[in-house]
Design an enzyme around this catalytic site. Structure first.
Site, PDB file in Angstrom:
ATOM      1  N   PHE A 114     -79.031  15.667 109.973  1.00  0.00           N
ATOM      2  CA  PHE A 114     -77.906  14.904 109.445  1.00  0.00           C
ATOM      3  C   PHE A 114     -76.680  15.072 110.336  1.00  0.00           C
ATOM      4  O   PHE A 114     -76.384  16.185 110.787  1.00  0.00           O
ATOM      5  CB  PHE A 114     -77.502  15.399 108.051  1.00  0.00           C
ATOM      6  CG  PHE A 114     -78.559  15.342 107.006  1.00  0.00           C
ATOM      7  CD1 PHE A 114     -78.689  14.237 106.191  1.00  0.00           C
ATOM      8  CD2 PHE A 114     -79.422  16.418 106.816  1.00  0.00           C
ATOM      9  CE1 PHE A 114     -79.658  14.185 105.195  1.00  0.00           C
ATOM     10  CE2 PHE A 114     -80.390  16.380 105.826  1.00  0.00           C
ATOM     11  CZ  PHE A 114     -80.515  15.266 105.018  1.00  0.00           C
ATOM     12  N   ASP A 115     -75.954  13.983 110.522  1.00  0.00           N
ATOM     13  CA  ASP A 115     -74.581  14.076 110.997  1.00  0.00           C
ATOM     14  C   ASP A 115     -73.738  14.647 109.857  1.00  0.00           C
ATOM     15  O   ASP A 115     -74.159  14.654 108.688  1.00  0.00           O
ATOM     16  CB  ASP A 115     -74.100  12.693 111.415  1.00  0.00           C
ATOM     17  CG  ASP A 115     -72.664  12.696 111.921  1.00  0.00           C
ATOM     18  OD1 ASP A 115     -72.253  13.703 112.535  1.00  0.00           O
ATOM     19  OD2 ASP A 115     -71.956  11.704 111.693  1.00  0.00           O
ATOM     20  N   GLY A 116     -72.525  15.091 110.196  1.00  0.00           N
ATOM     21  CA  GLY A 116     -71.655  15.673 109.183  1.00  0.00           C
ATOM     22  C   GLY A 116     -70.684  14.678 108.579  1.00  0.00           C
ATOM     23  O   GLY A 116     -70.894  14.155 107.478  1.00  0.00           O
ATOM     24  N   ASP A 128     -73.642   8.023 111.031  1.00  0.00           N
ATOM     25  CA  ASP A 128     -72.848   6.850 110.678  1.00  0.00           C
ATOM     26  C   ASP A 128     -72.401   6.034 111.884  1.00  0.00           C
ATOM     27  O   ASP A 128     -71.973   4.890 111.716  1.00  0.00           O
ATOM     28  CB  ASP A 128     -71.595   7.279 109.894  1.00  0.00           C
ATOM     29  CG  ASP A 128     -70.619   8.067 110.758  1.00  0.00           C
ATOM     30  OD1 ASP A 128     -69.445   7.647 110.884  1.00  0.00           O
ATOM     31  OD2 ASP A 128     -71.017   9.103 111.313  1.00  0.00           O
TER      32      ASP A 128
END
Length: 302
Positions: free
Chosen positions: A161-163, A278
């Site tokens: 995951f990106d943060g 995102d």
């Protein structure tokens, strides 16, 4: 008493995310009748695997005859006839445990995420993903051109995951986008003890954490789960991200604070079954190496 999916990880997935329907999809918008006819003619021809099929196969492997931990439901703009081919394709690929599906024949499908209680929606349709996120469900547009998942870890699901704007809100990302890196670093140090607000994928991470705990307790089939945070943050802004996870009482197995380095090469080493980000640049970079999905959330996706 009605059947319930309570306490299960529920993944809703479109037919194009699960199978390679790109050839058929060329007909979907311009010739719906021709599309249905083509799918009807191919009912007995299993569709090739799509980008998310390896992830789905591994997640379903957590289930045992005694305990159902994961439920995968088809949620598609396909018509019911085409849905027959999807189910048959699932069976041909060893996914006969996929038994539930909703086929809307072109109508918006994302409203059915609520009665499903979905923790994740994977679709190749950008508009559906945007609306699902707006309704509060973790959702990502699958890049159908993504590289395939590695076969090196058959007993372990790996998800990265990106943060900011994915696990966390885009609060800090907005400071960076509007005021620059120095202001972002100052903002994060000033708020280091204040947890970041929840992002759209926190519910998925929480559900995966519960699944991971069950696996560690030996109540699943022997499958394992490994998660990673892969973020453009660097020290000292890394600390607020870690503190936020601590406040949630949810850990990740690996954390990469890359300070703006391209994520693709690092993800190639981690070998996730799926990566969520995102920003289109990061997703495109990742997709050259691993299965990737675009989370159309936050200031980067106005």
């Amino acid at each position: 008493m009605p059947v319930s999916l309570h306490d299960q990880l529920v993944v809703a997935i479109s037919s194009r995310a699960l199978f390679d329907f790109e050839e058929e999809n060329q007909l979907f918008d311009r010739d719906p009748a021709g599309y249905v006819a083509l799918q009807r003619s191919r009912l007995d021809q299993p569709a090739p695997p799509g980008v998310a099929l390896p992830l789905v196969r591994k997640l379903l492997a957590f289930n045992t005859p005694e305990e159902q931990r994961v439920e995968v439901v088809l949620l598609s703009r396909n018509d019911p006839v085409s849905g027959m081919r999807v189910f048959r394709s699932a069976k041909a690929h060893g996914l006969s445990s996929i038994q539930r599906g909703v086929f809307t024949q072109g109508r918006d499908p994302f409203g059915y995420l609520r009665p499903l209680g979905a923790h994740l929606f994977l679709s190749a349709n950008a508009a559906d993903v945007t609306e699902a996120l707006r309704l509060g469900y973790p959702a990502a547009r699958v890049l159908t051109e993504s590289a395939g998942a590695s076969a090196a870890h058959p007993q372990e699901v790996r998800i990265a995951f990106d943060g900011d704007a994915v696990l966390f809100s885009d609060e800090a990302e907005r400071v960076y986008q509007t005021q620059g890196l120095d202001a972002f670093q100052r903002h994060e140090m000033e708020h280091v003890a204040q947890p970041l607000p929840d992002g759209p994928f926190k519910p998925l991470l929480a559900a995966l954490h519960r699944l991971q705990q069950a696996a560690q307790a030996g109540t699943t089939s022997g499958m394992r789960l490994r998660t990673a945070l892969v973020t453009a943050r660097s020290a000292p802004a890394h600390e607020r991200a870690i503190r936020t996870l601590m406040d949630w009482n949810i850990g990740v197995d690996e954390a990469m604070f890359l300070g703006g380095l391209a994520k693709g090469e690092f993800l190639r080493e981690f070998e996730p079954d799926f990566f969520f980000d995102d920003q289109t640049g990061h997703v495109t970079s990742a997709a050259a190496h691993v299965p990737a999905g675009h989370v159309r959330s936050g200031i980067a996706n106005p």
